[in-house]
Design a protein around this motif. Structure first.
Motif, mmCIF file in Angstrom:
data_model
loop_
_atom_site.group_PDB
_atom_site.id
_atom_site.type_symbol
_atom_site.label_atom_id
_atom_site.label_comp_id
_atom_site.label_asym_id
_atom_site.label_seq_id
_atom_site.Cartn_x
_atom_site.Cartn_y
_atom_site.Cartn_z
ATOM 1 N N LEU A 172 -8.577 1.715 -4.211
ATOM 2 C CA LEU A 172 -8.975 1.393 -5.532
ATOM 3 C C LEU A 172 -9.968 2.278 -6.164
ATOM 4 O O LEU A 172 -10.656 1.990 -7.179
ATOM 5 C CB LEU A 172 -9.267 -0.219 -5.431
ATOM 6 C CG LEU A 172 -8.144 -1.022 -5.000
ATOM 7 C CD1 LEU A 172 -8.741 -2.503 -5.271
ATOM 8 C CD2 LEU A 172 -7.063 -0.783 -5.860
ATOM 9 N N SER A 232 0.807 -1.378 0.188
ATOM 10 C CA SER A 232 -0.006 -0.045 0.131
ATOM 11 C C SER A 232 0.845 1.422 0.059
ATOM 12 O O SER A 232 0.656 2.045 -0.818
ATOM 13 C CB SER A 232 -0.894 0.193 1.095
ATOM 14 O OG SER A 232 -1.731 1.192 1.254
ATOM 15 N N ARG A 288 -3.335 -2.840 -6.029
ATOM 16 C CA ARG A 288 -4.040 -3.966 -6.153
ATOM 17 C C ARG A 288 -3.387 -5.004 -5.567
ATOM 18 O O ARG A 288 -4.186 -5.944 -4.888
ATOM 19 C CB ARG A 288 -4.128 -4.243 -7.932
ATOM 20 C CG ARG A 288 -4.456 -5.489 -8.257
ATOM 21 C CD ARG A 288 -6.070 -5.896 -7.633
ATOM 22 N NE ARG A 288 -7.045 -4.796 -8.358
ATOM 23 C CZ ARG A 288 -8.265 -4.796 -8.101
ATOM 24 N NH1 ARG A 288 -9.125 -5.786 -7.154
ATOM 25 N NH2 ARG A 288 -9.258 -3.922 -8.469
ATOM 26 N N ALA A 338 -10.392 -1.307 -0.786
ATOM 27 C CA ALA A 338 -11.334 -0.973 -2.063
ATOM 28 C C ALA A 338 -11.836 0.347 -2.087
ATOM 29 O O ALA A 338 -11.994 1.033 -3.085
ATOM 30 C CB ALA A 338 -12.371 -2.227 -2.040
ATOM 31 N N ASP A 343 1.716 -0.253 -4.822
ATOM 32 C CA ASP A 343 1.063 -1.526 -5.291
ATOM 33 C C ASP A 343 -0.302 -1.956 -4.969
ATOM 34 O O ASP A 343 -0.548 -2.948 -4.122
ATOM 35 C CB ASP A 343 2.016 -2.640 -5.400
ATOM 36 C CG ASP A 343 1.930 -3.773 -6.118
ATOM 37 O OD1 ASP A 343 0.661 -3.484 -6.961
ATOM 38 O OD2 ASP A 343 2.847 -4.485 -6.165
ATOM 39 N N PHE A 380 -4.515 -5.012 -1.800
ATOM 40 C CA PHE A 380 -5.909 -5.304 -1.660
ATOM 41 C C PHE A 380 -6.014 -6.812 -1.700
ATOM 42 O O PHE A 380 -6.400 -7.369 -0.856
ATOM 43 C CB PHE A 380 -6.679 -4.881 -2.677
ATOM 44 C CG PHE A 380 -8.194 -5.336 -2.680
ATOM 45 C CD1 PHE A 380 -8.977 -4.996 -1.845
ATOM 46 C CD2 PHE A 380 -8.564 -6.182 -3.738
ATOM 47 C CE1 PHE A 380 -10.088 -5.519 -1.791
ATOM 48 C CE2 PHE A 380 -9.817 -6.674 -3.706
ATOM 49 C CZ PHE A 380 -10.716 -6.060 -2.737
ATOM 50 N N ASP A 381 -5.215 -7.404 -2.750
ATOM 51 C CA ASP A 381 -5.487 -9.033 -2.791
ATOM 52 C C ASP A 381 -4.825 -9.687 -1.604
ATOM 53 O O ASP A 381 -5.297 -10.723 -1.084
ATOM 54 C CB ASP A 381 -4.607 -9.389 -4.136
ATOM 55 C CG ASP A 381 -5.501 -8.919 -5.332
ATOM 56 O OD1 ASP A 381 -6.481 -8.822 -5.275
ATOM 57 O OD2 ASP A 381 -4.731 -8.813 -6.437
ATOM 58 N N ASP A 425 -13.313 1.891 -5.284
ATOM 59 C CA ASP A 425 -14.310 0.801 -5.918
ATOM 60 C C ASP A 425 -15.550 0.609 -5.028
ATOM 61 O O ASP A 425 -15.291 -0.334 -4.164
ATOM 62 C CB ASP A 425 -13.592 -0.429 -6.112
ATOM 63 C CG ASP A 425 -14.573 -1.543 -6.985
ATOM 64 O OD1 ASP A 425 -15.763 -1.161 -6.890
ATOM 65 O OD2 ASP A 425 -14.048 -2.368 -7.472
#
Length: 678
Positions: free
Chosen positions: A333, A287, A293, A329, A291, A296-297, A335
């Motif tokens: 992100l 974070s 994504r 997210a 990076d 989050f993954d 989202d």
């Protein structure tokens, strides 16, 4: 008035010299306790630590009827090695303790008696820990207070461990290491160095004592010595989960991010109980390096982990991590739909928790669903009516105010009247004194690490002061260098017309050359040496507030690791293509230094001691803000009483590991209305 505030996880900083965030416990079972403690500040804390296992398998050998066979069966039930790496039910720990007692009461050999004494001590210690951690939520969703065990609580366990140490046998080294862990946990570090050295001699090939010595070195601030010990631990055991995680977190702390990720990736491959913790820490580094994504993954993978604890406890842990994944997210992100789905998953795991409801409100805001967000925030306020100090309630009120109050054009970095944030004083001072408050929250730093709670904390404190009878509240968010430098002149001019002034600052602060500086949000990573011209010296802010006719209180919540160190590491390792070759510093610059004593009837309050860092959890669990809200709920306090009560509450919340420090004296100045002025 109810004084229950927020949810607070146990903090095992005294148990190992630092929180799991910076170094894990060499005993994996306690490492998992502390992982839960750090990453689950609001997840229910009914931590009974039940792990599925077959009692029939453990006790099958009891069918043998001879005295010799009974002793062997009892020893097998007593010395269950799984207790070191798995979370066994507290009932099974009690049964194992009984089996150990039968072995010790029999005419067993010294090695068998040593094994029984060691495991009985371990079982007794874990029962104390798990009983203390079995905290159910209150009816309103707030959590009961957690207390670390005392010397008296673990006395029986320590007696057994001493017996194991005194007897000849193969477990002397493990017994010494267990005594170190117990004494670190209860905050009694005296003698642990001797036990660690004795354990090294007893079992030279064991990595555990080197990890424990590293924790002690880091607790004392000797980072180079800590890293050296962790290197030696990994040389002895390249797959030592505690050593890999501890070294990864220490390397992250000093800015060696690529090396830190290597250790965490290796720890992930070890599986339970290390995989979850390593995934979380890896996510946090990703974070910071952008990076998002991958961050989050990894957090989502940690939230879906199974097999490292019972289903009940996994629900609690996974709920907390699901909310963190939802926050990533939503905030990283961008989202909100994915975030809403994760908050709803968290709701299924813990229907009574307030945090996923806050998340749903924020997600509705982000999707432009204003009425839905207002409904959610009102539902939180209705459900927490009996606990006005609950931080989730304050957070919901803050969001609701921003949605429902008419807001003028905000000027980033400048002070804005509180009414533009919906904060309107409604209780005029009964003693006729004019009270003025300035609250500052800087969280959105462009190059330094962000502080997501800073703006919220400033607004919550402003709201509390308005409720207590302050005549005017002014709020500033994300102050840049230009506005920060001009702050003393503005506050000084306003303070001359006030009797009492309070200034609250939440943001980054550093010490350099013996001077404390508040850092602007646009600080560049290369200008740390230019702080005299780009940042604000705290003493200048204090002098400005001291122009109030009767007195001033300046509250500084800025005691963290030096933010420039990590920022430089992030800048030099975007994508992590280059491994830092900089040596690990002997000591890490931390916190603020001593503040100069202000003029009479003025006080400066730091959130912790000089050279120390304050706890600042990822959720709603800053003990300093919690304690300050509690104190500010009591009318009629003098400045010194506010300082004393806040200090006592923070010390109590952190079991003495964080102690706010004040400079100056104002025993006759009643900062909060509520009685005749002394």
């Amino acid at each position: 008035m109810a004084q229950e505030i927020g949810r607070r996880a146990p903090d095992y900083r005294s148990g190992c010299g630092c929180k799991i965030k910076t170094a894990p416990d060499p005993f994996p079972i306690r490492r998992q306790h502390r992982a839960s403690a750090h990453f689950s500040s609001a997840w229910g804390w009914s931590m009974r630590l039940k792990r599925a296992c077959s009692a029939a398998l453990l006790y099958a050998i009891y069918a043998v009827s001879s005295a010799r066979a009974d002793t062997a069966a009892d020893l097998a039930a007593c010395a269950d090695e799984r207790v070191k790496t798995a979370m066994l039910p507290i009932e099974q720990l009690a049964d194992a303790e009984i089996s150990c007692t039968r072995v010790l009461e029999d005419t067993a050999s010294d090695p068998d008696r040593q094994k029984a004494a060691f495991f009985r001590g371990l079982m007794r210690f874990l029962q104390v820990m798990q009983a203390d951690m079995a905290l159910d939520a209150n009816a309103d969703g707030s959590m009961q207070e957690y207390k670390l065990p005392t010397q008296k609580d673990v006395a029986a366990a320590l007696t057994d461990v001493q017996t194991a140490i005194d007897l000849e046998g193969p477990l002397k080294g493990e017994a010494l290491a267990l005594r170190v862990t117990i004494n670190q946990t209860i905050g009694q570090p005296d003698g642990v160095v001797g036990d660690i050295e004795a354990a090294m001699l007893a079992v030279p090939a064991d990595a555990t004592p080197f990890v424990q010595r590293a924790l002690e070195a880091e607790r004392r601030g000797n980072l180079a010595a800590a890293l050296s010990d962790l290197d030696q631990a990994i040389e002895k055991d390249a797959r030592s989960g505690p050593a890999l995680i501890a070294r990864g977190l220490l390397l992250r702390r000093v800015g060696h991010l690529a090396k830190a990720l290597e250790d965490l990736k290796t720890a992930i491959t070890l599986g339970p109980p290390y995989r979850r913790l390593a995934l979380i820490q890896k996510s946090e580094i990703e974070s910071r390096t952008g990076d998002l994504r991958a961050s989050f993954d990894d957090m989502l993978s940690a939230a879906r982990e199974t097999g490292d604890m019972s289903a009940e406890d996994a629900h609690a842990m996974n709920m907390d991590l699901m909310i963190r994944a939802g926050d990533l997210a939503l905030d990283s992100l961008k989202d909100p739909a994915a975030a809403e789905g994760l908050y709803n998953e968290a709701a299924k795991l813990s229907p009574g928790d307030w945090r996923w409801q806050l998340g749903l409100g924020r997600a509705a805001e982000a999707r432009g669903q204003k009425e839905k967000a207002i409904e959610i925030y009102n539902r939180i306020l209705d459900g927490t009516h009996s606990v006005p100090n609950l931080l989730e309630r304050n957070d919901a009120a803050w969001h609701l105010t921003r949605l429902t109050q008419p807001v003028l054009q905000r000027r980033a970095g400048e002070f804005t009247p509180g009414f533009e944030f919906g904060i309107v004083p409604e209780n005029p001072s009964p003693d006729g004194l004019k009270r003025l408050a300035f609250t500052i929250g800087s969280g959105n730093y462009t190059e330094l690490s962000s502080l997501p709670n800073a703006r919220r904390d400033a607004a919550i404190i402003a709201n509390r002061l308005a409720d207590m009878g302050f005549d005017a509240i002014e709020i500033a968010e994300d102050i840049d260098s230009k506005n920060l430098i001009n702050l003393p002149a503005y506050i000084g001019e306003r303070a001359r017309d006030a009797d009492i002034v309070v200034v609250f600052y939440a943001g980054h602060g550093v010490e350099t050359g013996g001077v404390n500086y508040l850092v602007p949000v646009d600080a560049a990573i290369g200008n740390e040496t230019d702080l005299k011209t780009t940042a604000l010296a705290l003493q200048d802010l204090t002098a400005a507030a001291s122009k109030a006719r009767r007195g001033a209180l300046v509250i500084i919540d800025a005691c963290r690791d030096n933010p420039f160190i990590e920022a430089k590491a992030v800048a030099s390792s975007r994508g992590l293509a280059r491994v830092s070759a900089d040596p690990v510093p002997e000591r890490m610059p931390m916190g603020l230094t001593v503040s100069p004593t202000p003029a009479a009837n003025n006080v400066v309050l730091h959130s912790t001691q000089p050279g120390k860092t304050a706890a600042d959890g990822s959720g709603l669990d800053s003990p300093f803000v919690i304690a300050l809200l509690q104190t500010l709920s009591t009318p009629g306090l003098t400045m010194d009483e506010v300082v004393r009560e806040t200090t006592a509450r923070v010390s109590d919340l952190t079991d003495g590991r964080q102690i706010p420090t004040a400079y100056g004296d104002a025993s006759a100045i009643r900062i909060l209305p509520g009685g005749a002025q002394q």
